[in-house]
Design an enzyme around this catalytic site. Structure first.
Site, PDB file in Angstrom:
ATOM      1  N   TYR A 146      59.102 -39.493  27.285  1.00 52.20           N
ATOM      2  CA  TYR A 146      57.844 -40.088  26.840  1.00 52.20           C
ATOM      3  C   TYR A 146      56.835 -39.016  26.467  1.00 52.20           C
ATOM      4  CZ  TYR A 146      53.920 -43.338  26.728  1.00 52.20           C
ATOM      5  OH  TYR A 146      52.847 -44.090  26.320  1.00 52.20           O
TER       6      TYR A 146
ATOM      7  N   ILE B 255      46.873 -53.369  24.524  1.00 53.50           N
ATOM      8  CA  ILE B 255      45.620 -52.904  23.927  1.00 53.50           C
ATOM      9  C   ILE B 255      45.619 -53.138  22.416  1.00 53.50           C
ATOM     10  CG2 ILE B 255      45.266 -51.219  25.755  1.00 53.50           C
ATOM     11  CD1 ILE B 255      46.103 -49.020  23.870  1.00 53.50           C
TER      12      ILE B 255
ATOM     13  N   SER C  31      50.559 -57.314  21.578  1.00 54.58           N
ATOM     14  CA  SER C  31      50.388 -57.335  23.028  1.00 54.58           C
ATOM     15  C   SER C  31      49.532 -56.155  23.454  1.00 54.58           C
ATOM     16  CB  SER C  31      51.747 -57.269  23.747  1.00 54.58           C
ATOM     17  OG  SER C  31      52.410 -56.060  23.438  1.00 54.58           O
TER      18      SER C  31
ATOM     19  N   LYS D  86      55.087 -38.144  22.684  1.00 55.96           N
ATOM     20  CA  LYS D  86      53.646 -38.181  22.449  1.00 55.96           C
ATOM     21  C   LYS D  86      53.089 -36.799  22.101  1.00 55.96           C
ATOM     22  CE  LYS D  86      52.963 -42.576  22.934  1.00 55.96           C
ATOM     23  NZ  LYS D  86      52.417 -43.390  21.835  1.00 55.96           N
TER      24      LYS D  86
END
Length: 313
Positions: free
Chosen positions: A180, A23, A21, A184
């Site tokens: 989040y 990108i 799904s 990252k």
């Protein structure tokens, strides 16, 4: 035209996580258009098989495979690494793209916070397990999607705090944006440490922030409020006319493919791309003390000792 056995052996093989799904799916289609053998992962078999069928219908001479994998489960990640190495004798690019964002604290079966596990721990484990095959396929590359940057308002990497890794890993005082960003930032730190450990092996490493897409897992799982609304607006604007940090899934997919296939990367030094251009990373990404501490901590979480890039080059 059906490819010959020699053509199959000479084809570039790319493992693209989260390729069912968004990108990732867009990037998978574009890789197939380049006659790349595309291996994609996803949690839902029906969705993965549909994505693979879509790729093969568009490019009948292309080759690919789907591996159902739940990145929340370390056993699934280990099985993925085993299966890919059993099925293919080369791996030219590992594209760590799978990611998530949870609206509330959710723990895996190991008692770890789901966002941290999917976005960082799983790529750490998978990459290390596949480093031997990458080294056999040199020149090879690891590219990771970090999806946050210094200029993002809601997800500013400068707001990341990895001072208490135990608290981050277990989701104490959970908050969506913070969890989040921490995951990252950890992935970015890992990329820089990985490049250093693989210096001289022919395997390079880079990370990319593809910009604001607006249709990612973090948007779907976010509680209704400013964060979700801002991503909805971004998605609408991207469909009309990409502007500034806003990208469509198609252009972001093209970006991933470009950095995975076309960019020259230095040996032993990670590169950070802010969308299309190389940029300076969050300064802590090059902090050796933090990188070492995070690597040791995650190696313990995953039980890795003497595999992949565990030893310094």
């Amino acid at each position: 035209m059906t490819p010959t056995a020699t053509e199959r052996r000479n084809r570039t093989v790319v493992l693209l996580t989260g390729g069912t799904s968004g990108i990732g799916r867009a990037a998978a289609r574009q890789l197939a258009a380049r006659n790349v053998t595309v291996l994609i992962t996803g949690r839902r078999r029906a969705k993965g098989e549909a994505a693979l069928s879509e790729i093969q219908d568009a490019h009948p001479s292309g080759e690919g495979a789907f591996y159902r994998t739940d990145f929340a489960e370390q056993s699934d990640v280990r099985r993925l690494a085993r299966d890919v190495q059993a099925d293919f004798d080369r791996l030219d690019v590992l594209l760590n793209n799978a990611g998530t964002g949870q609206g509330e604290r959710t723990l895996t079966n190991d008692g770890l916070e789901l966002t941290f596990v999917v976005n960082f721990v799983a790529p750490f484990l998978l990459t290390n397990l596949l480093v031997p095959r990458l080294r056999e396929s040199t020149p090879a590359r690891v590219l990771s999607t970090v999806t946050v940057a210094q200029h993002d308002k809601a997800y500013d990497m400068r707001e990341g705090d990895l001072s208490n890794l135990d608290a981050v890993a277990t989701g104490e005082s959970f908050e969506l944006e913070q969890a989040y960003v921490n995951s990252k930032l950890a992935l970015l730190l890992f990329t820089y440490e990985l490049a250093d450990r693989l210096a001289g092996t022919g395997v390079t490493a880079a990370s990319v922030n593809p910009g604001l897409i607006g249709t990612t897992d973090i948007t779907r799982n976010a509680p209704l409020g400013g964060t979700k609304v801002s991503h909805w607006i971004a998605a609408l604007l991207a469909r009309i006319a990409p502007l500034g940090p806003i990208e469509t899934e198609a252009t972001a997919g093209e970006m991933l493919v470009h950095h995975a296939m076309d960019q020259e990367l230095p040996d032993g030094e990670a590169v950070y791309f802010d969308r299309w251009e190389q940029a300076d990373p969050e300064p802590r990404a090059t902090n050796q003390t933090l990188r070492d501490r995070l690597w040791t901590f995650t190696a313990d979480l995953t039980g890795l000792t003497e595999t992949g890039a565990m030893g310094k080059a």
